[in-house]
Write a protein that holds these residues in place. Structure first.
Motif, PDB file in Angstrom:
ATOM      1  N   HIS A   1      -2.047  -4.113   2.254  1.00 34.18           N
ATOM      2  CA  HIS A   1      -2.517  -5.485   2.465  1.00 34.18           C
ATOM      3  C   HIS A   1      -2.221  -6.429   1.308  1.00 34.18           C
ATOM      4  O   HIS A   1      -2.147  -7.643   1.516  1.00 34.18           O
ATOM      5  N   THR A   2      -2.035  -5.925   0.102  1.00 35.99           N
ATOM      6  CA  THR A   2      -1.775  -6.804  -1.046  1.00 35.99           C
ATOM      7  C   THR A   2      -0.347  -6.727  -1.541  1.00 35.99           C
ATOM      8  O   THR A   2       0.107  -7.611  -2.265  1.00 35.99           O
ATOM      9  N   GLY A   3       0.371  -5.662  -1.170  1.00 34.76           N
ATOM     10  CA  GLY A   3       1.727  -5.491  -1.658  1.00 34.76           C
ATOM     11  C   GLY A   3       1.806  -4.871  -3.037  1.00 34.76           C
ATOM     12  O   GLY A   3       2.902  -4.679  -3.573  1.00 34.76           O
ATOM     13  N   GLU A   4       0.663  -4.548  -3.636  1.00 29.34           N
ATOM     14  CA  GLU A   4       0.624  -3.953  -4.962  1.00 29.34           C
ATOM     15  C   GLU A   4      -0.346  -2.773  -4.969  1.00 29.34           C
ATOM     16  O   GLU A   4      -1.272  -2.719  -4.162  1.00 29.34           O
ATOM     17  N   SER A   5      -0.131  -1.862  -5.900  1.00 29.74           N
ATOM     18  CA  SER A   5      -1.106  -0.796  -6.089  1.00 29.74           C
ATOM     19  C   SER A   5      -2.352  -1.396  -6.736  1.00 29.74           C
ATOM     20  O   SER A   5      -2.290  -2.461  -7.361  1.00 29.74           O
ATOM     21  N   PRO A   6      -3.515  -0.743  -6.613  1.00 28.40           N
ATOM     22  CA  PRO A   6      -4.721  -1.256  -7.271  1.00 28.40           C
ATOM     23  C   PRO A   6      -4.518  -1.428  -8.778  1.00 28.40           C
ATOM     24  O   PRO A   6      -4.969  -2.417  -9.364  1.00 28.40           O
ATOM     25  N   HIS A   7      -3.825  -0.474  -9.413  1.00 31.63           N
ATOM     26  CA  HIS A   7      -3.582  -0.564 -10.859  1.00 31.63           C
ATOM     27  C   HIS A   7      -2.757  -1.799 -11.198  1.00 31.63           C
ATOM     28  O   HIS A   7      -3.089  -2.538 -12.139  1.00 31.63           O
ATOM     29  N   GLN A   8      -1.677  -2.044 -10.436  1.00 32.35           N
ATOM     30  CA  GLN A   8      -0.820  -3.186 -10.724  1.00 32.35           C
ATOM     31  C   GLN A   8      -1.560  -4.503 -10.469  1.00 32.35           C
ATOM     32  O   GLN A   8      -1.416  -5.467 -11.231  1.00 32.35           O
ATOM     33  N   TYR A   9      -2.347  -4.552  -9.402  1.00 30.61           N
ATOM     34  CA  TYR A   9      -3.102  -5.777  -9.111  1.00 30.61           C
ATOM     35  C   TYR A   9      -4.084  -6.077 -10.240  1.00 30.61           C
ATOM     36  O   TYR A   9      -4.202  -7.224 -10.688  1.00 30.61           O
TER      37      TYR A   9
END
Length: 298
Positions: free
Chosen positions: A234-242
């Protein structure tokens, strides 16, 4: 491969079924031959066409080294792709990576245009678009270049650059329309599922604290594995990267709006050390350190 006989030109392609039930009328298919240099430099077309089909139309492919874009002109098409099922109504576009198993079919009369293509940036575009938005898109008619691509391919003349430009316009427009507006990137969106909204709200409220996948998945009431997959979808990023991106965004604001030291900003933005902060900042900003960033912008 093209075989010429005395009476006709027969096109042979192993990926095109010899018999395709359900086709009531068709324009094409049109095949486009390019040079090896064009294939290295440009997004380029393989073949295209326009079909009018009925409920008997159905096609399944397990693998093909190309990308496929549809424009549904009337009726609707149904797709099974990447373990998802969805319907594309009239006026929509569908983008598939044919290296992934795909199945599409009609449940009513439908007319659609399609183009198989590839190129040096095709994989990156397709991956980014799927991560942000899935496979189903819409564009205003005046911004849809698929009819133009078919016209160019039907002409039989060489139009390498113009076709490449059409593909870049198409994928670029799809990408820009699926990017989150600036205001949505700085705060959780109500378009996210509740589980992801909860995690985003937690990140935006507690970014200066130690945050782990476990703590975020707890906020989302999901397992760590399921949460990580859903978050990236849904965000296009991993939680770490976000989390890292949000921390760096806050750090930039503090560098410009406060007199806090780099070490103080590092701590207030949740970095484990000023060394880690400086390294992450420089990596995300083309080698510019926090100190240099502050000097340049003041």
């Amino acid at each position: 491969m093209i075989i010429k006989s005395d009476k006709e030109v027969i096109t042979i392609n192993p990926y095109i079924p010899k018999i395709e039930p359900g086709i009531l009328a068709k324009r094409g298919p049109f095949f486009y031959e390019t040079t090896e240099l064009t294939r290295k430099l440009y997004l380029h077309a393989y073949w295209s066409g326009e079909y009018l089909v009925d409920v008997q139309y159905s096609l399944t492919r397990d693998y093909m080294s190309s990308f496929l874009v549809f424009f549904v002109k009337s009726g609707e098409l149904h797709f099974d792709y990447r373990e998802q099922t969805f319907t594309a109504p009239a006026g929509t576009l569908v983008l598939l990576d044919c290296k992934e198993k795909n199945h599409y079919f009609a449940s009513q009369n439908a007319r659609f245009q399609f183009v198989h293509f590839n190129g040096p940036t095709a994989q990156s575009f397709c991956d980014a678009l799927y991560a942000q938005h899935g496979s189903l898109f819409s564009l205003p008619p005046e911004q849809n270049p698929i009819p133009r691509i078919l016209d160019l391919m039907e002409s039989g003349a060489l139009h390498d650059f113009e076709i490449a430009t059409c593909f870049n316009e198409l994928l670029g427009r799809l990408f820009e329309r699926t990017r989150l507006p600036l205001e949505m990137r700085s705060a959780p969106s109500d378009k996210y599922p509740p589980e992801i909204q909860a995690a985003l709200t937690f990140i935006h409220s507690h970014y200066y604290e130690k945050i782990t996948i476990q703590s975020l998945s707890h906020e989302a009431s999901l397992s760590s594995y399921h949460f990580s997959r859903l978050f990236k979808k849904h965000t296009g990023e991993s939680p770490h990267q976000y989390l890292l991106t949000h921390r760096l965004k806050q750090a930039k604001r503090m560098l410009l709006e406060t007199n806090l030291t780099v070490e103080q900003i590092s701590t207030q933005c949740g970095f484990s050390s000023s060394t880690h902060f400086i390294k992450a900042f420089a990596s995300a900003n083309a080698g510019t350190t926090p100190g240099k960033f502050r000097k340049v912008h003041f």
